[in-house]
Write an enzyme that holds these catalytic residues in place. Structure first.
Site, PDB file in Angstrom:
ATOM      1  N   TYR A 137     -14.781 142.178  46.064  1.00  0.00           N
ATOM      2  CA  TYR A 137     -16.150 141.751  45.762  1.00  0.00           C
ATOM      3  C   TYR A 137     -16.973 142.921  45.238  1.00  0.00           C
ATOM      4  CZ  TYR A 137     -20.794 139.714  46.614  1.00  0.00           C
ATOM      5  OH  TYR A 137     -22.089 139.245  46.493  1.00  0.00           O
ATOM      6  N   SER A 156     -24.677 144.056  45.144  1.00  0.00           N
ATOM      7  CA  SER A 156     -24.471 144.094  46.590  1.00  0.00           C
ATOM      8  C   SER A 156     -24.197 145.509  47.060  1.00  0.00           C
ATOM      9  CB  SER A 156     -23.274 143.204  46.939  1.00  0.00           C
ATOM     10  OG  SER A 156     -22.804 143.435  48.247  1.00  0.00           O
TER      11      SER A 156
END
Length: 339
Positions: free
Chosen positions: A154, A130
């Site tokens: 994350y 990501s």
């Protein structure tokens, strides 16, 4: 010993992207007669047009991961590692994020290494990462040389797992491929636990005639709506998921298997303008505003402009035309009952 030809293992296969990916691989002429091993926390559906083993599995349990490599389908030649706890979910539940986004990836890598050890070629291990790996001061345009310094749990988890994929590839244990995804818009279905979920929500819900909450800014006139994001459509993203399987290993940069998938930049305001252009003022009126500083901080820490030169040289593709064609396509998909 060779792996069973064209056997693809997908984790996170019950999710939206997993379903799209299996269908796209079946349609890919470069992957004929493909069979699947599909695993997730709930049992995935069997795709039409291919043989598949569908498995409900706890991917934080090494014994259950081991079973994925011992089905009647055979040893996979390619692993798509799609599972994970999304951005806001891993921020709010740090321990679970560590368990799923780091520990289970390490176990998947070790299993791929183990079952690929006696094969004629390393198993391809495709890891979806990501742009949340970035943070801090960033250049105006992110390039392959830009250092990743995440500002959220994350992104930290994704970057940690990236490093493991690179190291396992350097040692020849696997043939790793790391794709850093833009924010995908428009995602169908219900909102996810991703911090960026609103980027799809402010398009998806109004097109369904449902109210949507934008957590950036307090009104349509808020300057916060200039918040920009790096985006890609689902159609383009899935094409690139298939392409990464076919990139020759020697084409990647020697020091890293990371590729930032191509995308384009759009602000929240540009999204809303596209919504109004496609669906009118009544759709736009369904969007309300309540600023969420935590959400806005995380999303604003992510870069919004990348140099697409390197991924395009590897055969990846990019959306053309900005947000309007994407909103138009989603409107058509809703009318057809496929979104």
């Amino acid at each position: 010993m060779s792996p069973t030809k064209n056997v693809v293992l997908i984790t996170g296969a019950a999710g939206w992207l997993g379903g799209l990916l299996s269908s796209a691989i079946i349609a890919d002429p470069r992957t004929p007669d493909v069979s699947f091993i599909l695993a997730d926390i709930v049992e995935p559906k069997t795709p039409k047009g291919a043989k598949a083993a569908t498995i409900k599995a706890d991917l934080t349990n090494p014994d259950e991961i081991d079973k994925l490599f011992n089905t009647e389908i055979g040893v996979p030649d390619t692993v798509y590692c799609l599972h994970g706890i999304m951005s806001r979910g891993s921020e709010d539940n740090f321990e679970l994020g560590l368990k799923v986004n780091i520990d289970s990836i390490r176990m998947m890598l070790q299993a791929t290494r183990k079952y690929g050890a006696n094969l004629s070629a390393p198993i391809k291990f495709i890891f979806t990462s990501s742009l949340a790996v970035y943070g801090g001061p960033l250049p105006e345009v992110v390039t392959p040389d830009t250092i990743a310094t995440p500002e959220g749990a994350y992104g930290m988890g994704k970057l940690t797992s990236e490093l493991m994929v690179n190291e396992f590839s350097r040692r020849g244990f696997i043939d790793g491929r790391i794709i850093r995804l833009p924010t995908i818009v428009v995602r169908p279905g219900v909102p996810s636990a991703a911090t960026s979920a609103f980027i799809s929500g402010i398009i998806r819900e109004p097109l369904k005639g449902v109210e949507a909450l934008c957590p950036v800014g307090d009104s349509i006139d808020s300057p916060e709506l200039q918040l920009a994001s790096w985006l890609a459509s689902p159609e383009t993203t899935i094409k690139n998921f298939v392409q990464v399987k076919h990139v020759p290993a020697e084409k990647f940069l020697k020091h890293t298997r990371v590729v930032c998938l191509p995308g384009f930049t759009a602000t929240v305001r540009e999204e809303l303008e596209a919504l109004e252009k496609v669906a009118g003022k009544e759709a736009l009126k369904l969007v309300s505003f309540k600023d969420d500083p935590i959400n806005r901080r995380i999303v604003s820490s992510w870069p919004s402009k990348f140099d697409n030169t390197y991924p395009l040289s590897l055969g990846f593709v990019v959306d053309v035309g900005g947000m309007v064609p994407i909103v138009e396509q989603f409107k058509k998909d809703l009318a057809a009952g496929i979104a």
